[in-house]
Motif scaffolding. Structure first.
Motif, short mmCIF file in Angstrom:
data_model
loop_
_atom_site.label_atom_id
_atom_site.label_comp_id
_atom_site.label_asym_id
_atom_site.label_seq_id
_atom_site.Cartn_x
_atom_site.Cartn_y
_atom_site.Cartn_z
N ARG A 42 -23.98 -23.25 25.32
CA ARG A 42 -24.47 -22.00 25.92
C ARG A 42 -23.57 -21.56 27.06
NH1 ARG A 42 -29.63 -20.95 23.95
NH2 ARG A 42 -30.52 -22.81 23.02
N LEU A 43 -23.09 -22.54 27.81
CA LEU A 43 -22.20 -22.21 28.93
C LEU A 43 -20.90 -21.59 28.41
CD1 LEU A 43 -21.34 -22.70 32.08
CD2 LEU A 43 -19.92 -24.44 31.02
N ILE A 44 -20.34 -22.23 27.40
CA ILE A 44 -19.08 -21.71 26.84
C ILE A 44 -19.29 -20.27 26.37
CG2 ILE A 44 -17.45 -21.92 24.92
CD1 ILE A 44 -17.99 -24.98 25.01
N SER A 45 -20.34 -20.07 25.62
CA SER A 45 -20.62 -18.76 25.07
C SER A 45 -20.86 -17.74 26.18
CB SER A 45 -21.84 -18.85 24.15
OG SER A 45 -21.90 -17.72 23.33
N ALA A 46 -21.55 -18.17 27.20
CA ALA A 46 -21.83 -17.27 28.32
C ALA A 46 -20.55 -16.92 29.06
CB ALA A 46 -22.83 -17.93 29.26
N ARG A 47 -19.75 -17.93 29.34
CA ARG A 47 -18.48 -17.72 30.04
C ARG A 47 -17.62 -16.70 29.31
NH1 ARG A 47 -18.64 -17.94 34.57
NH2 ARG A 47 -19.48 -19.76 35.58
N LYS A 48 -17.69 -16.78 28.00
CA LYS A 48 -16.85 -15.90 27.19
C LYS A 48 -17.57 -14.58 26.88
CE LYS A 48 -13.48 -18.74 25.13
NZ LYS A 48 -12.57 -18.19 25.97
N GLU A 49 -18.73 -14.45 27.45
CA GLU A 49 -19.54 -13.23 27.26
C GLU A 49 -19.67 -12.88 25.79
OE1 GLU A 49 -18.01 -10.22 29.86
OE2 GLU A 49 -18.11 -11.58 31.57
N GLU A 50 -20.04 -13.87 25.02
CA GLU A 50 -20.10 -13.67 23.58
C GLU A 50 -21.43 -13.05 23.17
OE1 GLU A 50 -17.25 -17.42 22.29
OE2 GLU A 50 -19.39 -17.52 21.92
N PRO A 51 -21.44 -12.32 22.05
CA PRO A 51 -22.69 -11.78 21.54
C PRO A 51 -23.61 -12.90 21.04
CG PRO A 51 -20.90 -11.38 20.00
CD PRO A 51 -20.28 -11.95 21.24
N GLU A 52 -24.85 -12.53 20.94
CA GLU A 52 -25.88 -13.50 20.55
C GLU A 52 -25.58 -14.20 19.21
OE1 GLU A 52 -29.13 -12.69 22.41
OE2 GLU A 52 -29.74 -14.75 22.00
N TRP A 53 -25.09 -13.42 18.23
CA TRP A 53 -24.87 -14.00 16.90
C TRP A 53 -23.88 -15.15 16.94
CZ3 TRP A 53 -20.02 -14.14 14.86
CH2 TRP A 53 -19.08 -13.22 15.33
N ALA A 196 -14.61 -29.80 11.83
CA ALA A 196 -14.73 -28.34 11.77
C ALA A 196 -16.03 -27.90 12.46
CB ALA A 196 -14.71 -27.87 10.32
N ALA A 197 -17.08 -28.69 12.30
CA ALA A 197 -18.35 -28.35 12.94
C ALA A 197 -18.21 -28.47 14.46
CB ALA A 197 -19.45 -29.28 12.44
N LEU A 198 -17.51 -29.52 14.89
CA LEU A 198 -17.27 -29.70 16.32
C LEU A 198 -16.50 -28.50 16.86
CD1 LEU A 198 -17.35 -31.56 18.82
CD2 LEU A 198 -15.21 -32.58 18.02
N ASN A 199 -15.47 -28.11 16.12
CA ASN A 199 -14.67 -26.96 16.54
C ASN A 199 -15.53 -25.71 16.63
OD1 ASN A 199 -13.19 -24.40 15.62
ND2 ASN A 199 -11.51 -25.67 16.40
N ALA A 200 -16.34 -25.45 15.61
CA ALA A 200 -17.17 -24.24 15.59
C ALA A 200 -18.11 -24.22 16.79
CB ALA A 200 -17.97 -24.17 14.29
N ALA A 201 -18.60 -25.37 17.19
CA ALA A 201 -19.53 -25.43 18.30
C ALA A 201 -18.84 -25.14 19.64
CB ALA A 201 -20.20 -26.80 18.34
N VAL A 202 -17.65 -25.62 19.81
CA VAL A 202 -17.06 -25.57 21.15
C VAL A 202 -15.71 -24.87 21.26
CG1 VAL A 202 -18.28 -27.68 21.82
CG2 VAL A 202 -15.94 -27.84 20.92
N PHE A 203 -15.22 -24.21 20.20
CA PHE A 203 -13.87 -23.63 20.31
C PHE A 203 -13.80 -22.65 21.48
CE2 PHE A 203 -14.00 -19.22 18.90
CZ PHE A 203 -15.19 -19.14 18.19
N THR A 204 -12.67 -22.68 22.15
CA THR A 204 -12.53 -21.81 23.32
C THR A 204 -11.38 -20.83 23.19
OG1 THR A 204 -11.32 -23.62 24.33
CG2 THR A 204 -13.60 -23.30 25.04
N ASP A 205 -10.40 -21.16 22.38
CA ASP A 205 -9.33 -20.17 22.23
C ASP A 205 -8.73 -20.23 20.84
OD1 ASP A 205 -7.99 -22.56 22.47
OD2 ASP A 205 -7.41 -22.18 24.54
N GLY A 206 -7.69 -19.45 20.63
CA GLY A 206 -7.09 -19.35 19.31
C GLY A 206 -6.61 -17.94 19.07
#
Lengths: 496, 281
Positions: A42-53, A196-206
């Protein structure tokens, strides 16, 4: 966005409990506490201001990951990884960089020199810090490189005029949400495999690339990379979409060894090629392999997959793997469109105590699909290298063809090379060919070369490059030469 | 033997030139003294060279003849620096340097060339590229400027033409799929390009037909000069007829048992090695 605020509050509480220095600059907080749980995500997603989906997608991946176990079928051994003992957002405190090149390990600098990397780039690669308001003693043109905004801008302009989108994936989430949402996870689903699941959960850049219908990307995206992005993140996620009749050539990585503080890398790359589209994806991977006793070194667990969705689409993977302590990597092609083409050209070099288990998967679904696999494995020292490949012909893949060639070259008598081909054929009209050889650099060959005046290292370089020729010529021109030198350097000290 | 007299004349001419131009003549290019060497045979050392003495002055062609297993090929490997042979006694000086202290590639750079009895295949390595890498490695070590692609091509074309070889061989991989004759010719091409001071030809004539033999012999003859010597290991009179050697040495049981002029080769051709073996015993 109440959800986001809530998450922030929660995370701050969490953080305060484990980080005693407090949060004077909490808004700028640059890391999450150790451990992996929904709050971290949630923190990662929030930091990146990601949409809910996207947050939901990450959380679903995380929940899937929790039910999974690490794959053990690869021929690699390493101590168990404690996934809770790592930071998943931003880096742990960065060690101060060297002040000048004089403080850098001379061994590393010699490597750069042999690769012919200019001084100012060397400084950048080892992360030389220039004190504020001070001129660097050596021509450490770090600023000049960082300030290559003008060059970058020119590139961006060229690309955008052609309609090509090329940006960090987080930027794409913001600016092109529909595209990302449509394709993200469409080739490598969030729960595809443990890493791949780990990556999907926590990826930060790319990176994100989109080439619209009929456009030939006006430049090799490798050129751009050389000058700009060094986004070798711990959990990189790359998504490349090429529409009908369009094409792109993308190069990831760098021949120069990079300083990196993260030991575990789990990247995901997804490629989508529509009708008559072509994607050429080249990798030169030279991460820290550990020292000669096998200490340290990067663990590289990567999932790379491309889908040829349209007729006559073509995806070509070329990889030169010389780095990392452990490589677990199988760039694959799903050949769905009729007459689509998949290619895999690989050179994997292991020395000292490195372990590599790498190969490809060619899944033939459509009629008259074709695939070619050329894999060259070189083992030296006490290393172990495995080619593992799957060729699968589905019932509808009439007239499909595959040609596989796996060659192993051994240097010395303490290393290993293994070839594990899986072949599944469910269509009688499909044709599959597999050729494999194992050879050794013999003392006769070494003596012959040295009698003609070549040093041991030149001799090994010449023989190894000859062995890899079929793969190296698939690389973009500018990297082919560097890759040749790199092979030679990776094998230094492996004979005699 | 018109060929032989031709060469003699050419040689004498060369000698005259060398002497009149005031070049100080080194009396020995290669000097082998009391050389003993053994190879590891299942854990126990087996002595193969048992006190070889040999001197080769600059500009001369010498031949070594002898029965199978007498140590001829071992001598050539030891001189070129092959590691599995252990030198247990003796010394070798080459152009005044301690040859045995040098790495194989240093010996090559110093001007020692070994034409292999069985040239080695290098799969995937382009022949021209190999040759150019070798030529430039040696030139670098000798303090000469390296040849660029154009310069190299010019030089190698001239050499192949001289040896009546086709350029096609340059495009193939080193010795891969070469016939026996092609392999030997490739050795001669390498020799020509590397410009050695001393060429050791280890049964380069074995398994060659008459035409191939002539080409190989011509390759050596083309190099004859006051600065070039050759040590030819052979079983056959025919190659010697083409080359016109200055000295013949007979080797038996790891030693040189007799040295003499070209007539010695003719004696062997008629009588065989029996009498020499008796001498060595």
């Amino acid at each position: 966005m109440p959800a986001v605020t809530e998450t922030r509050e929660q995370v701050e509480k969490l953080g305060q409990s484990s980080y005693k220095w407090g949060f004077e600059t909490d808004i700028e907080m640059d890391f999450a506490p150790k451990g992996l749980n929904e709050d971290t995500i949630r923190l990662i997603s929030a930091r990146k201001e990601e949409p809910e989906w996207l947050l939901d997608w990450r959380l679903a991946a995380f929940r899937a990951w929790q039910t999974m176990t690490e794959p053990t079928w690869a021929k690699v051994t390493y101590p168990p990884i404690d996934y809770q003992d790592a930071h998943y957002y931003a880096a742990p405190k960065k060690k101060p960089g060297p002040k000048s090149l004089e403080e850098v390990d001379p061994e590393l600098l010699r490597t750069y020199e042999k690769l012919g990397i200019p001084l100012h780039e060397q400084a950048l690669l080892v992360g030389v810090e220039v004190p504020e308001g001070e001129e660097a003693r050596l021509p450490v043109a770090v600023d000049a490189v960082f300030d290559s905004v003008s060059v970058a801008t020119t590139f961006r302009k060229t690309l955008s005029e052609a309609g090509v989108i090329f940006c960090p994936i987080s930027e794409a989430v913001r600016d092109h949400p529909d595209l990302v949402r449509k394709y993200l996870g469409s080739v490598v689903p969030a729960g595809d495999n443990f890493y791949a699941a780990l990556n999907a959960a926590v990826f930060t850049d790319g990176s994100f690339v989109f080439v619209p219908k009929g456009v030939r990307c006006p430049m090799e995206l490798s050129t751009y990379f050389r000058i700009n992005a060094r986004n070798t993140g711990q959990f990189e996620r790359t998504l490349i979409i090429v529409e009908d009749g369009a094409s792109v050539s993308y190069l990831e990585g760098c021949t120069a060894p990079m300083r990196d503080e993260n030991q575990l890398h789990a990247a995901v790359v997804e490629l989508v090629a529509m009708e008559d589209a072509a994607i050429k994806y080249s990798t030169v991977q030279n991460w820290y392999p550990g020292d000669e006793n096998g200490l340290g070194g990067i663990y590289n667990f990567v999932t790379k997959r491309g889908a040829c969705r349209g007729a006559r689409a073509k995806i070509s993977w070329t990889q030169v793997e010389t780095g990392s302590a452990i490589t677990w990597k199988y760039p694959s092609c799903i050949l769905q469109g009729e007459g689509s083409v998949g290619e895999f050209y690989s050179v994997a070099v292991t020395n000292n105590h490195q372990q590599a288990d790498t190969g490809t998967k060619m899944i033939h679904i459509g009629r008259n699909t074709r695939s070619t696999i050329i894999a060259k494995t070189i083992s030296a020292g006490q290393s172990d290298s495995t080619y593992r490949g799957l060729v699968r012909m589905m019932p509808k893949a009439s007239g499909a063809r595959n040609f596989t060639q796996c060659d192993s070259l051994l240097i010395g008598d303490r290393c290993g090379a293994h070839t594990v081909p899986y072949i599944e054929n469910r269509n009688m009209s499909a044709r599959i060919e597999h050729e494999a050889t194992t050879s050794k650099i013999s003392e006769d060959q070494m003596f012959y070369c040295r009698q003609r005046g070549l040093s041991e290292e030149d001799a090994v370089g010449l023989i190894v490059n000859g062995f890899c020729k079929d793969v190296l010529r698939e690389l973009p021109m500018e990297f082919a030469v560097e890759a040749q030198k790199l092979l030679q350097i990776s094998l230094e000290g492996s004979v005699g | 033997m018109t060929v032989v007299t031709d060469i003699k004349r050419k040689q004498d001419l060369c000698r005259d030139v060398a002497e009149t131009s005031g070049v100080k003549k080194m009396s020995e290019l290669l000097k082998i003294s009391g050389l003993h060497a053994s190879i590891d045979a299942d854990g126990t050392p087996k002595e193969i060279l048992r006190g070889v003495d040999l001197v080769i002055p600059p500009g001369e062609v010498h031949a070594i003849m002898g029965p199978n297993g007498c140590g001829k090929s071992t001598l050539s490997y030891v001189l070129a620096g092959r590691e599995e042979y252990e030198v247990t006694a003796g010394s070798v000086s080459f152009i005044g340097r301690d040859l045995l202290a040098m790495e194989p590639e240093e010996r090559a750079a110093a001007g020692l060339f070994l034409a292999f009895q069985s040239p080695v295949e290098l799969p995937g390595v382009n022949n021209a590229n190999f040759l150019r890498t070798a030529v430039n490695a040696v030139r670098r070590a000798r303090g000469e400027t390296e040849l660029d692609a154009v310069g190299f091509l010019k030089a190698v074309r001239a050499a192949t033409k001289n040896l009546s070889m086709s350029d096609d061989m340059l495009k193939r991989n080193v010795n891969v799929g070469f016939s026996g004759g092609e392999k030997k010719r490739n050795e001669v091409l390498q020799m020509t390009m590397l410009q050695p001071k001393l060429a050791i030809l280890d049964e380069t004539d074995s398994g060659l037909d008459v035409d191939a033999l002539r080409i190989v012999a011509e390759g050596v003859r083309n190099l004859r000069s006051p600065d070039f010597s050759a040590l030819v290991i052979t079983h056959h009179q025919r190659l010697l007829d083409y080359l016109g050697p200055d000295r013949i040495h007979v080797m038996a049981k790891g030693r040189i048992v007799r040295s003499g002029g070209p007539e010695l080769a003719k004696q062997i051709d008629v009588e065989g090695y029996a009498s020499f073996l008796a001498e060595a015993a």
